[in-house]
Design a protein around this motif. Sequence first.
Motif, PDB file in Angstrom:
ATOM      1  N   LEU A  17      18.449  -2.697 -10.064  1.00  0.00           N
ATOM      2  CA  LEU A  17      17.371  -1.902 -10.650  1.00  0.00           C
ATOM      3  C   LEU A  17      17.534  -0.421 -10.325  1.00  0.00           C
ATOM      4  N   ALA A  18      17.929  -0.127  -9.103  1.00  0.00           N
ATOM      5  CA  ALA A  18      18.057   1.267  -8.685  1.00  0.00           C
ATOM      6  C   ALA A  18      19.187   1.987  -9.418  1.00  0.00           C
ATOM      7  N   GLY A  19      20.196   1.232  -9.833  1.00  0.00           N
ATOM      8  CA  GLY A  19      21.362   1.836 -10.460  1.00  0.00           C
ATOM      9  C   GLY A  19      21.051   2.636 -11.707  1.00  0.00           C
ATOM     10  N   ASP A  20      20.092   2.171 -12.489  1.00  0.00           N
ATOM     11  CA  ASP A  20      19.742   2.903 -13.718  1.00  0.00           C
ATOM     12  C   ASP A  20      18.238   3.114 -13.833  1.00  0.00           C
ATOM     13  N   ALA A  21      17.562   3.201 -12.699  1.00  0.00           N
ATOM     14  CA  ALA A  21      16.101   3.317 -12.686  1.00  0.00           C
ATOM     15  C   ALA A  21      15.618   4.550 -13.433  1.00  0.00           C
ATOM     16  N   VAL A  22      16.287   5.680 -13.231  1.00  0.00           N
ATOM     17  CA  VAL A  22      15.845   6.917 -13.873  1.00  0.00           C
ATOM     18  C   VAL A  22      15.972   6.812 -15.385  1.00  0.00           C
ATOM     19  N   GLU A  23      17.089   6.294 -15.842  1.00  0.00           N
ATOM     20  CA  GLU A  23      17.314   6.158 -17.287  1.00  0.00           C
ATOM     21  C   GLU A  23      16.311   5.187 -17.906  1.00  0.00           C
ATOM     22  N   ARG A  24      16.114   4.043 -17.268  1.00  0.00           N
ATOM     23  CA  ARG A  24      15.188   3.041 -17.817  1.00  0.00           C
ATOM     24  C   ARG A  24      13.759   3.564 -17.837  1.00  0.00           C
ATOM     25  N   GLU A  25      13.373   4.207 -16.752  1.00  0.00           N
ATOM     26  CA  GLU A  25      12.014   4.711 -16.660  1.00  0.00           C
ATOM     27  C   GLU A  25      11.763   5.799 -17.693  1.00  0.00           C
ATOM     28  N   GLY A  26      12.789   6.589 -17.968  1.00  0.00           N
ATOM     29  CA  GLY A  26      12.656   7.627 -18.970  1.00  0.00           C
ATOM     30  C   GLY A  26      12.417   7.071 -20.359  1.00  0.00           C
ATOM     31  N   LYS A  27      13.020   5.925 -20.650  1.00  0.00           N
ATOM     32  CA  LYS A  27      12.837   5.300 -21.960  1.00  0.00           C
ATOM     33  C   LYS A  27      11.477   4.623 -22.075  1.00  0.00           C
ATOM     34  N   GLY A  28      11.010   4.062 -20.971  1.00  0.00           N
ATOM     35  CA  GLY A  28       9.698   3.418 -20.965  1.00  0.00           C
ATOM     36  C   GLY A  28       9.583   2.229 -21.902  1.00  0.00           C
ATOM     37  N   ALA A  29      10.645   1.487 -22.095  1.00  0.00           N
ATOM     38  CA  ALA A  29      10.636   0.340 -23.004  1.00  0.00           C
ATOM     39  C   ALA A  29       9.977  -0.875 -22.358  1.00  0.00           C
ATOM     40  N   GLU A  30       9.735  -1.897 -23.164  1.00  0.00           N
ATOM     41  CA  GLU A  30       9.216  -3.154 -22.631  1.00  0.00           C
ATOM     42  C   GLU A  30      10.238  -3.720 -21.635  1.00  0.00           C
ATOM     43  N   PRO A  31       9.802  -4.145 -20.452  1.00  0.00           N
ATOM     44  CA  PRO A  31      10.742  -4.558 -19.406  1.00  0.00           C
ATOM     45  C   PRO A  31      11.284  -5.981 -19.567  1.00  0.00           C
TER      46      PRO A  31
END
Length: 392
Positions: A17-31
């Motif tokens: 999760l930490a590996g791409d946390a910034v990118e994923r959080e920026g997109k804010g998509a359904e998890p």
Amino acid sequence: MGRQRWVGVARGVADRLAGDAVEREGKGAEPLPEIALLRESGLLALTAPAGLGGHGQDWATAHAVLAEVAAADASVGHLLGYHYLHLWRLWLFDVPERAAELVRATVEHGWFWAGVANPRDDALVLTDAPGGGFTVDGRKFFATGASVADRLVVSGVHPPTGGKLTFVVDAGAPGIRYLGDWDNLGQRMSASGGVDFRGVAVPARDVLGAQPAHDAPTAPRDSLPALGFQLVLSRVLAAVGRGALGTAADYTRTQSRAWPAAGVERAVEDPHVLAAYGGLSARLDAADLLVDAATAAFAEADLAGAALTAGARGELALRVSAAKVVTADLAVEVANRVFELTGARATSARVGLDRFWRNARTLTLHDPTVYKATELGRHLLTGELPVPDGYS
């Protein structure tokens, strides 16, 4: 598999999760990929009884797992903690065979559970259906995890009796529409948007039971979920602080430059930076211990079952309130102060340090801690214990 091995599994999940946390959080998509990761890891079945195919782990292990996951991604930790509570809630109703059936199916199919039961919003109405069961109509303004869940625990008002009924429903049942309107500044991956129910059929066998009266003999036990949710939020808040400090420390080690006036060559040699990190780390340790103590008390109250007294329940509420007050304040403080320890370049969007403050600030507003502090102060000055009110 014992606690330490499950903590190891959780650390593996956290690393991913930490590996791409910034990118994923920026997109804010359904998890959905994040839920799939939890399913793949076996963590969704962590607390399900071994006799029903689960891993049979206790609350202490569940919270140790949550601490790891939430430090990497507060939204996913939030979802996982709520999943454990919704699965556990099935056992609080007088339908043990149905609860066992649902838990067994959860293990078999890897179901993820969420809830639609915000106590501040009685918008769902159950209407008696011809031939038995109910139909449900109404809208809930937010329901964490519901839009990515497999099964939901839902509460609604039944006008003929004037009471509230709790039931389970397939999250993909006809008539349920997810509004996708969660655009808050933090917890962007928590799928906390609104839910609309229109003529959703609920068979009688899926009704878990009615919300008991406040003076019922089992009221102390039946009101435990509110404390469980507060405790999970306290754990997530402590983890947010831990995640912020760990991310900042890594940045300081690898990228921060010493301030010219410090008289040292490297940021990690600056005594002010060292003292600040040390002080925040020590306070986070204390916060974790406070949540651990509340978790142990919650587990003890859970084991007491119907024999739990109002007094014991009130003492537990004080422990949970203390944990919430401390973790809420500390998470916001740590997530703010890490910028002082990393420098101006750490404000870059690619670093993503701001997500910790945004998550902490959003979580603290779930239940303002001033009211928790008031409970603690009232008890100190008058000896009065908190009573269940739907939020604590």
